[in-house]
Design an enzyme around this catalytic site. Sequence first.
Site, PDB file in Angstrom:
ATOM      1  N   ASP A  76      -5.984  -3.400  -2.168  1.00 52.56           N
ATOM      2  CA  ASP A  76      -5.079  -3.191  -1.007  1.00 52.56           C
ATOM      3  C   ASP A  76      -4.510  -4.442  -0.538  1.00 52.56           C
ATOM      4  OD1 ASP A  76      -3.994  -2.031   1.405  1.00 52.56           O
ATOM      5  OD2 ASP A  76      -4.354  -0.108   0.668  1.00 52.56           O
ATOM      6  N   SER A  85       0.779  -0.961   0.113  1.00 49.63           N
ATOM      7  CA  SER A  85      -0.015   0.142   0.079  1.00 49.63           C
ATOM      8  C   SER A  85       0.968   1.311   0.033  1.00 49.63           C
ATOM      9  CB  SER A  85      -0.994   0.002   1.254  1.00 49.63           C
ATOM     10  OG  SER A  85      -2.011   0.856   1.063  1.00 49.63           O
TER      11      SER A  85
END
Length: 275
Positions: free
Chosen positions: A157, A42
Site C-alpha cells: 500500500d 490506495s
Amino acid sequence: MKTHPTIGLALGSGGARGLAHIGVIKVLEKNNIPIDFIAGSSIGAMIGGIYAVTKDIGKIEKIALSNTWHQVLKLILDPSIKGGLISGQKIEAFIQKQIGHISFNKLKIPFVATATDLKTGRPVVLKTGRVSSAIKASISIPLIFKPVKKGDQLLVDSGFSQPVPVKAVRAMGAKMVIAVNLGARYSFKGDTQNPGYYMTLINTLNLVHHLLSKQDVKTADLVVNPRVEISGLIGWRDFIKKQNSQKLILAGERVMNDSLPQLKKIIKYQRAIKT
C-alpha cells in the site's frame, strides 16, 4: 488552445473514506473544472483509476451505492498463508470487472498509481501494464494483503510512503495540483485506559498516515480535507453500508464546493502568469 493551467488531481489513501473522492470529482465536473492528470494512492488509486478509464463519475457513484460492494466482503474469504491474509486475486478480478484489462496507454485521462517498495521503503510510481494490477499493488495493505512482486520490488500500500501523491501527479506535467487528503485529522479511537493490541495498531497506523499526509500536501496548490469522521472505524467492510457510502460521498462534495472560490482564484492567477 488551453486557456487554463494543466490540473492534476492527487487522490489520497484512507480506506473506505476514499468514497469522498467521488464527491470531489462530481463537483469538479459540475463546475467544468478540467482534470488533466490523476495520481492515486490506495483507495485513491481505485477511484482515480476507474475514473481515468470511464470518465464517468456517475457510474462510479452507482457502484458505490449498489450491492456490488458486497463483493468486497468476499475478499476476506480469499486467504493466503504466506505474506498476508488475502492473495489479492479476487480484488483484482473485482477491479477488472469494472474496467477490464485496459493498459495505461489506453486511458481517457492520464493516470498513475503509487505503491511502496517494502524492500526500500520508497514510493513507486506505477504507469505501465494493466491498470488493474497497479491498483491492486497500491491497495495491498500489509498484514491484510500479500505484497505484490514486480521485478525485484515487493509492493505494498502506498499509504506507507506517499499517502497523497502530489509529487507523482506533478511529475506527470500538472502545473496546478489539487490534493485530496483523507488523513488531515487525527484523533485517538477506543479506550485510552486499555486500548488493546488491535486498537493500538489501528491508531498507530492512522497517526503515521496523518503525519505522512501532512508532509505530502505541502507543495499542492489547493488542499481539500473532507470531513470523513463517522462514528466507529471506517474500514473496507463499511463499503457495503449504503448510509456510510452516501455520507462519505457528500463529505467530498461539501469540501470541494467550499473550496471552489479559492480554486477559481488560483486558476485565474495561473492564467495571468501564463499570459
